[in-house]
Each structure stands twice: as structure tokens, then as C-alpha cells.
Write a protein that holds these residues in place. Sequence first.
Motif, short mmCIF file in Angstrom:
data_model
loop_
_atom_site.label_atom_id
_atom_site.label_comp_id
_atom_site.label_asym_id
_atom_site.label_seq_id
_atom_site.Cartn_x
_atom_site.Cartn_y
_atom_site.Cartn_z
N ASP A 1 -2.43 0.05 -12.53
CA ASP A 1 -2.45 -0.74 -11.30
C ASP A 1 -3.83 -1.34 -11.06
O ASP A 1 -4.73 -0.68 -10.56
CB ASP A 1 -2.04 0.17 -10.13
N GLY B 1 6.58 -1.94 -8.83
CA GLY B 1 5.70 -2.32 -7.73
C GLY B 1 6.28 -2.05 -6.36
O GLY B 1 5.73 -2.49 -5.35
N ARG C 1 3.39 -10.10 -1.64
CA ARG C 1 3.11 -10.24 -3.06
C ARG C 1 3.41 -11.67 -3.47
O ARG C 1 4.44 -12.22 -3.12
CB ARG C 1 4.02 -9.32 -3.88
N PHE D 1 -1.61 -0.18 4.83
CA PHE D 1 -0.42 -1.02 4.99
C PHE D 1 0.66 -0.24 5.72
O PHE D 1 0.56 0.98 5.87
CB PHE D 1 0.10 -1.48 3.64
N ASP D 2 1.69 -0.93 6.19
CA ASP D 2 2.85 -0.26 6.75
C ASP D 2 3.83 0.06 5.63
O ASP D 2 3.95 -0.72 4.69
CB ASP D 2 3.56 -1.17 7.77
N ARG E 1 0.34 -8.38 -8.41
CA ARG E 1 0.47 -7.29 -7.47
C ARG E 1 -0.35 -7.55 -6.21
O ARG E 1 -0.10 -6.95 -5.18
CB ARG E 1 0.00 -5.98 -8.09
N GLY F 1 6.33 0.65 -4.83
CA GLY F 1 5.52 1.62 -4.10
C GLY F 1 6.07 3.04 -4.15
O GLY F 1 6.09 3.76 -3.15
N LYS F 2 6.47 3.45 -5.34
CA LYS F 2 7.00 4.80 -5.49
C LYS F 2 5.89 5.84 -5.35
O LYS F 2 6.13 6.95 -4.87
CB LYS F 2 7.68 4.94 -6.86
N THR F 3 4.67 5.47 -5.75
CA THR F 3 3.58 6.44 -5.72
C THR F 3 3.32 6.96 -4.30
O THR F 3 3.12 8.16 -4.09
CB THR F 3 2.29 5.82 -6.29
N GLN G 1 10.79 2.45 1.88
CA GLN G 1 9.93 3.63 1.70
C GLN G 1 10.15 4.62 2.83
O GLN G 1 10.18 5.83 2.64
CB GLN G 1 8.45 3.20 1.66
P1 ADP Z 1 5.57 1.49 -8.53
O1 ADP Z 1 6.76 1.67 -7.68
O2 ADP Z 1 5.79 0.43 -9.57
O3 ADP Z 1 5.06 2.77 -9.11
P2 ADP Z 1 3.12 1.60 -7.08
O4 ADP Z 1 3.42 2.88 -6.42
O5 ADP Z 1 2.17 1.62 -8.21
O6 ADP Z 1 4.47 0.91 -7.56
O7 ADP Z 1 2.67 0.57 -5.95
C1 ADP Z 1 2.23 -0.71 -6.28
C2 ADP Z 1 1.14 -1.17 -5.33
O8 ADP Z 1 1.68 -1.43 -4.05
C3 ADP Z 1 0.05 -0.15 -5.11
O9 ADP Z 1 -1.17 -0.82 -5.15
C4 ADP Z 1 0.32 0.40 -3.72
O10 ADP Z 1 -0.83 0.83 -3.07
C5 ADP Z 1 0.92 -0.79 -3.03
N1 ADP Z 1 1.83 -0.46 -1.93
C6 ADP Z 1 2.68 0.59 -1.87
N2 ADP Z 1 3.39 0.55 -0.73
C7 ADP Z 1 3.00 -0.56 -0.06
C8 ADP Z 1 3.37 -1.15 1.20
N3 ADP Z 1 4.31 -0.61 1.98
N4 ADP Z 1 2.77 -2.30 1.54
C9 ADP Z 1 1.83 -2.86 0.77
N5 ADP Z 1 1.42 -2.35 -0.42
C10 ADP Z 1 2.01 -1.21 -0.84
#
Ligand code: ADP
Length: 773
Positions: free
Chosen positions: A630, A310, A474, A278-279, A659, A312-314, A284
Amino acid sequence: MTPRERLEEPLTRALGQPKGKNPLAKLGLETVGDLIDHYPRRYDDPGRLTDIGKLVVGEHVTVMARVVRATIREMRNRRGALMEAVITDGTHELSLTFFGKHRGSLFSHEKRLVPGRTGLFTGTVGEYRNNRQLTHPAFLMMGEEDLESDEEMLAAAARPIPIYPAVAAVPSWKIAKAVRMVLDTLTEDEVPDPVPLEVRARVGLPARLDALRRVHRPDSMAEAHAALHRLRFEEAFVLQAALAKRRAVATSRPATPRALLGPGEPSLLADLDARLPFDLTPGQQEVGDEIAAELASNRPMQRLLQGEVGSGKTVVALRAMLQVVDAGGQAALLAPTEVLAAQHARTLRALLGPLAEGGMLGGAANATRVALLTGSLGAKARKEALLAAASGAAGIVVGTHALLSEHVRFADLGLVVVDEQHRFGVEQRDRLRDKASAAPHLLVMTATPIPRTVAMTVFGDLAVSTLTQVPAGRAGVTTHLVPAGNERWLDRTWERVREEAGRGGRAYVVCPRIHPDDEGPAGAGEDGMEVLPVGYDDGVAPAASGDPGTGQAATGRAAAGPAGDRPQKPLRAVLEVAEELRARPQLAGTGIGVLHGQLAPAEKDEAMERFASGELPVLVATTVVEVGVDVPEATVMVILDADRFGLSQLHQLRGRVGRGSAPGLCLLVSDAPEGSTARARCEAMAETTDGFRLANLDVELRNEGDVLGAAQSGRSSSLKLLRIMKDTKLIEQARTEALGVVTADPELHYAPELREAIAGQLDPEKEEFLERT
Ligand code: ADP
Ligand code: MG
């Protein structure tokens, strides 16, 4: 005695009874300093009587009221006399009862309780034949104070009357008198002021002693309020100075700069970006740039990354970690539970693909490794992980508290990422930091958004980055309340679960407990996860059970305090509910698994695996699924006894579904009565999915003390007056001033009073409040 020692002086001596007992000790007041910091709870207007209609049975109160009548009679059934008096606020009446050996022993009371006269009465509100009453109240009639002159008498008649937190043995006016005695003898030298003179001048605040005199003996309410404001500012100021100092200490050791590699150089980060499916969202990207710049500096980063569930902090964290690995360092990711640590390791490996297969056949040439280190590893796996960390073969080491143990060594630890910080203490952060030769960079991530003032107060030593958007595409989540008693709705709920499972979705069913026959809620598992937050039920005193390390103690219905007036139904339990669902016709043929903290780690992994794969598409679980789990196919989240969870917890749980591209459904099953705080939380959840709004609401709905942790109530609290949500402006102002002082004079050489106040506040016992949220 030096001036500073005056505040340490025992009250027995200060109040002129060196050999005597100190009745104020019942209130935890041992020294002069304790006493002058015992602030009035409220002020009564000498012209206005207390509203007797609002008194609550069982409460210890001080009431200002007028005497209606007082009569003495012999008791009918036994020896002795009884005096009954009635007092009024003009509308409601309250009876006072006194027992005596004989009539004569009550005469002195009778003389003082003259009908028409006003007095202060203190005691515990009781009930006798549907009448509220005070038995043997202590009382003070107006005009009885031993005032010296007519002028004093006149002044006192117009002055607000301070009403102190009191106990039966020490009524409010006795405290007032003691405070007055002590305050009259104190000099400004003897009452150190942690707010430096120049700050006071700039903000326009009186000196501490001055403020104390006005708080304890105001001439007017305006004066009392101004003085309270000054003391509130002081609390915020000392706290902010402590945080600024902590930040200064944390950044005083230089870090190794970990700059981004130039274009063309072989880089894991560039390779990851190229393979992400994904972008990055603009958020982010932006936060990523901010972090990248800080990692490249030799000042250790101290940053909090907060964001919507959700958001995308990871990925943001992973990109930061790769930048450090690219620059030759290692990164540690600290997760609060084994489930989450294992999942993080899996997620990172999946995102990295061949980039994480260092030394393996098929791995990329510059590949690194992701090692997992948790307490439950077998000896061999543990040894391997330790070796990978110590040799540097693992660029990324993911783990739980086990990472903090002494045996863990890193070749070159450059970045510490702490996920879901609210489960970790500051001290634990420091322990990881000590594993690096240079100061490592630090990135802390919160599970859900937190209100600004909470961030400033609890994470005030960190700079804040915020992710507000969730990635596009989403489908989102719809939330409904389901009344627990409504069989038809429940049937429909389980039908929906089956339908979702039938079309390839997954459903979580979350319960507050594990075993049906446990007292109270789920005991903390080895992960310290299955706990309910403190103070969440209306007016129920938090039970002292639960894992102190989590900052969230457990409160079960069984553990409800005396004020818990709702009929207590047992909380739903994982094992019981799983059995029930297996027997439900609606779910016949649908695979049901269980997950909770008392399972062995391998069993937990297996349960997650079978759920994720769709083999068992319904997972009955405790809040182990709360943080960060997740499974993109998950579409339904059913929360039983939903009112027993906190708002941020509910928001986290709900964040587990919707999600992917399929819309999510969140069903909150609850029997909380309309109008209760518990119900309000559920309704708020149904109304909005905006984590920032919920975070603000959460703080408003909670007792103030719970915001900063259980340690906040009572004497050990450093925050007596400050209100996190109401005093936003004041906290900001105090923060600016505190930063100014600490920046100009990091060791506080020129502000010894402040230095001491911080040292006193941050003794280990009191420091807890910074760690517990
Ligand atoms: P949180 O911020 O709650 O920790 P996660 O890091 O678990 O969220 O990310 C949630 C989901 O979104 C994961 O499956 C991740 O791969 C996905 N994700 C993260 N960044 C993006 C993005 N830019 N576009 C689409 N999906 C994303
Ligand atoms: Mg997460």
C-alpha cells in the motif's frame, strides 16, 4: 467378505483372473470400487457417427465410424504386409493402418472390417502425408459383442454407447465390458451410499448402485443424465458435509467471549475510531458490527472477510483485534510473505500511533504493542518478539509462517486473523488455533473477491462477510493494453512513467521472472511468492515446478507442454528490465529500484522504503507487490507479459495504484494473440474494474480443475463430475441438505456411509484440494 469389502476387491479376482495381470491398472483402476467410479467421458448415439473432422492429432480417441474399404498389400521395401482401411463419418475420412508379418496374418482383420459396417475404433490420432490416421487401432464392430439374446441385441442397438477415458491397451469397450461384469454381481448392500435415504427421498434421487448402473449402461440419454446428476449431487453433498463437520469441530471448543467495552471505559478501539483520518464506509461499519457480535460470543467466530481490492479490510481486521485486546486478549495476524507482514506491522503501528507505544515514553496510558515475528529476524529481535507475545505485552503479533513454529507462545490468544488466505492451508489455521487454551476466534481475509460457489466450496466452513464498496474519493484506474511488439507504444509507456514520477507519483513495473537466464518463471522466493498460476496458458499442461505450499505452481514458457503451440519468447525478467529501463532515454534521471523474493529481508525493506519515500519512484518487481502493498502515491502499474498472470492476480496488482486522490493508470503489455484465453484475460481487465465480475470470469476462463487446485485432475480428485460454476444450484441444495444432516447428528452416528466417505475424502493427500486455491 463382508458387503463393504466388495468394493476393495482386486479387479483381478473380480474379473475372474486371480493369477492374471490387471490391464485396467494402466488406468489406475485396481479395485471394484475404482472401476465402478470410472465414469464414461461421453456417450455416443448408436445411430450417429463421430465427427472425424474434429479429431486432434496426438489425442487418444474412440471413434464410431463406418468402414469404406479395406485392402491388404505386400510392403515394397521390406518383408511383411500392410493393411489399409478407410473409415468415414459420412463427411470426413480417417485411415487405419495395420502391419502384419505376411498377408495371412491380416486376414482376420479383413474379415471383420467389412465395407458398410459400423464399428468403434480406438487409438492415438497420428498424421501421415497430411492424412490423419490410427495405427493399429483396437476396434469392435457393431454386433460383435457377445450378447446373449436377440432382445439384448435390440436393446443394445438403441442404447447410448458409453465412451470411457481409455488407453491404447484398454479400449473403451473393454472397460465397458468389465464394468458390466462387475456391476451385474453387486448388490445394494455392497455399494454404500453416502447420501442418506431421507435426503435421497427428499431430493428425489436414486440409490447409488442404481445410479451407477444407469451411468454405465443407460437405456437413454435422459437416464444417463439423471444418473450423472445424482452422482454430481453426491460429490457436492459429501464435500459440504465435510465442511459442515469441520465447522462443527472448530466451534465445538468454547471460545472466550470478548465483548465490546461499555461507553466511558478506557478502550483502544474507541481511541482508534477517534483518531482514524477517515470515516468508516457503511460496509465497514456493517461488517464490523457483525464481527463485534461474534467476538462477544463464546462460540468461536469462523468468518471469511472477502472484499474488493482497496475496500479497507485491514481497518476492519484491526478494529476486531482491538476489541479482543480491550477485553484482555491478544490477536495474531498471519500474512503470506515477509514483505506483507512487515508492511502490516508498519500500517497497524501508523494507524494506532501512540496507542501502539505501550511501555514507551509518550505512549498512551492504555497502549498496547504490535510485535513483528518473521523467519528472518535476528536472534535479539526474535527473542524480544517472542517475549512480547508470551508475556502479553504485545496485544497484536504480526507474522509469517514463523508464527506457527512451536517456540511461539501467547499469553492469551483470542483472535487469529489470516490475511490473503489463499496462501495458507487449513492445517496451518489449525496450528495457530492450537496455541490458545480456549478456541480463538478466526477471521480469514481474501485478497480479491471470489465467486459465491467457490466460497461455498473452498471456504464452506466459514461464514462470509463481503465488502463491496471502496472508500469514496478514490480517483480510480484506467487500463490499457499495450502490444509488446510496438516500439512506439512502449516508448510512450516509459514516457508516461517518467511523467508520473516527475509529478510525485510512483510506478510499479511487474515482470514474471527474476533472472533473464532462469529457466521458466521466477522460482518461488523464500516467501513462495514469485509464481505464476497453474494452467493459465491455453492448453498447456501445468508444469510440476513451483512451491507446492503456495498452491500455485509455476509455468514458464520454457516449461510449456507439448500442446503449447505459440512461439516461445523468453519471459521478461526483473533484473534485465531494470537494466534496460536505466538505459532508456525516456527514464534518464529517474530513480529505479528492484524488488523480488531473492533479496535479503533487509534489502526488501530498503527497496520498499526508497520506493515509498519517492527516492526511487520506479520499482521493477515480481509479484511480491501483488498482495496488499500500500503506497498511496503509486499511480502507474506496468505489467510486462501480462497474459502470463491470472485474472485475480492482475486485479490485485492493479489494485496497488489509484489508491490516493490521483487517478491510476494500468498498462498491460502483452503479445498474446487475439482470440486466445490469455488475451481474453487482458481484455477483461481493460473492460472492467469490478472484482466480482472478474472473479466470475476468471473461473469461467480457467480449467475447472485449477479452481480447486492442481490436485483436482485425475484419480486423486474427489470432484470428478462437479462443475463449480455450472452446478451452483446443485451445490447450494447439497449444502442445505448436508448442514441439516450434520446439525442433527454431528458425529454422523446414523450416517456411517457418509462418515466414511468424508474420512476417505479428507485423508491428508486428498485434503489438499481444500487448501489450494
Ligand atoms: P484491502 O481491502 O485491499 O486490504 P486496505 O485495507 O489495504 O485494502 O485499504 C486500502 C487503503 O484504504 C488504506 O490506505 C486504508 O487506510 C484506506 N482506507 C480504509 N478504509 C477507509 C475509509 N473508510 N475511508 C478512506 N480510506 C480508507
Ligand atoms: Mg489487504
